[in-house]
Design an enzyme around this catalytic site. Structure first.
Site, PDB file in Angstrom:
ATOM      1  N   LYS A 105       5.171  -5.468   4.428  1.00  0.00           N
ATOM      2  CA  LYS A 105       5.159  -6.162   3.138  1.00  0.00           C
ATOM      3  C   LYS A 105       4.423  -5.305   2.121  1.00  0.00           C
ATOM      4  O   LYS A 105       3.251  -4.960   2.315  1.00  0.00           O
ATOM      5  CB  LYS A 105       4.462  -7.519   3.267  1.00  0.00           C
ATOM      6  N   THR A 109       7.946 -10.149   7.347  1.00  0.00           N
ATOM      7  CA  THR A 109       7.055  -9.626   6.311  1.00  0.00           C
ATOM      8  C   THR A 109       6.401 -10.760   5.527  1.00  0.00           C
ATOM      9  O   THR A 109       5.300 -10.599   4.999  1.00  0.00           O
ATOM     10  CB  THR A 109       7.813  -8.688   5.349  1.00  0.00           C
ATOM     11  N   HIS A 125      -3.141  19.037 -21.023  1.00  0.00           N
ATOM     12  CA  HIS A 125      -3.247  20.117 -21.993  1.00  0.00           C
ATOM     13  C   HIS A 125      -3.666  19.611 -23.373  1.00  0.00           C
ATOM     14  O   HIS A 125      -3.143  18.602 -23.868  1.00  0.00           O
ATOM     15  CB  HIS A 125      -1.909  20.843 -22.116  1.00  0.00           C
TER      16      HIS A 125
END
Length: 297
Positions: free
Chosen positions: A12, A57, A252
């Site tokens: 799950k 699940t 950057h």
């Protein structure tokens, strides 16, 4: 050509659980996202559709909620370990459990009031095997760090497509993803007394501090050099950690050309680009560290 079943697991994903602990007027809050993956004797369900070895699940999700009520959630590593052991010990077909947790931080604004913190997330992954072995990997994501000076980048390789000029004074910024593997306790066979005195919370705060201090204190000739300095600070300072893995995107910052306006720009005004970005990844480990096995999956 004959097909055969390869490695597999099921579980799950992303069970969101918020646990409130009420100590009179003062409440404590834990906000977590839990993932469970189980593996073992799952041949029949794949080949014939026989579900007799499959714990649904949905049951795994319910276990997360029940354990949050029964045991509370203090350190996410301990909660993950409780869940992983439960699934392996209670299900004969399950030989290995992986439990991952993300914890979202809230800042206290009163006895029972909270404000969501920045995008930094605390993480852990716990693996537990049928033989009793447990591996714990802690981590964090989204720790944003920046040095306004003390960073250079020059002497690099060039080819026909290189346009980047060398830099002797630049902004260095990153959003750290870090994971570190614990040696103490080394596995699930550690004595209960040792488990009780082991403080994952203190370890987390100290590892985080090491990462920040090393970033701030390193005069960087490359982000790779900074990565190594950060990992080495953790491994050499924290005896409970045997390996650190880091992913550092180079956020950057480019100087803005102010010459059209008749202005100089002496490293003062920058454009912060979000993409594309360099991504520097690496591991730093104790040379005596045991093999990690599946810990990083």
């Amino acid at each position: 050509m004959t097909a055969v079943l390869g490695p597999n697991r099921y579980g799950k994903a992303e069970t969101r659980v918020v646990r409130v602990t009420r100590d009179g007027e003062v409440h404590r809050l834990k906000d977590c996202n839990v993932g469970v993956s189980l593996s073992g004797d799952m041949r029949d369900v794949h080949l014939t559709g026989d579900n007799s070895a499959v714990l649904p699940t949905d049951s795994q999700k319910n276990t997360v909620y029940a354990f949050a009520k029964k045991h509370g959630i203090t350190q996410i590593e301990e909660f993950a370990r409780l869940l992983a052991r439960h699934f392996v010990d209670s299900q004969p077909a399950i030989r290995h459990a992986r439990v991952s947790i993300e914890e979202y931080a809230w800042e206290r604004r009163g006895p029972h009031s909270f404000a969501r913190s920045s995008g930094e997330v605390r993480t852990c992954v716990v693996h537990h095997d049928q033989d009793g072995t447990t591996t714990v990997v802690s981590g964090l994501e989204g720790l944003v760090l920046l040095n306004t000076t003390g960073s250079e980048f020059h002497g690099f390789a060039r080819d026909e497509y290189t346009t980047l000029p060398p830099a002797t004074d630049r902004v260095l910024a990153t959003a750290v993803t870090a994971r570190w593997r614990h040696t103490t306790p080394p596995d699930g066979r550690t004595s209960p007394d040792t488990l009780e005195i082991y403080d994952f919370g203190e370890s987390y705060e100290e590892v985080r501090r090491c990462l920040i201090d090393a970033f701030a204190g390193t005069h960087s000739l490359s982000l790779q050099q900074t990565l190594y300095a950060m990992g080495a600070r953790v491994v050499e300072t924290r005896p409970e950690v045997c390996e650190v893995r880091l992913a550092l995107p180079n956020k950057h910052h480019f100087l803005v050309d102010l010459s059209p306006f008749g202005m100089d720009n002496d490293n003062e005004v920058y454009y912060a680009a979000d993409r594309p970005y360099g991504l520097i990844e690496g591991a730093v480990l104790d040379d005596a560290a045991p093999d990690a096995g599946p810990a990083w999956d």
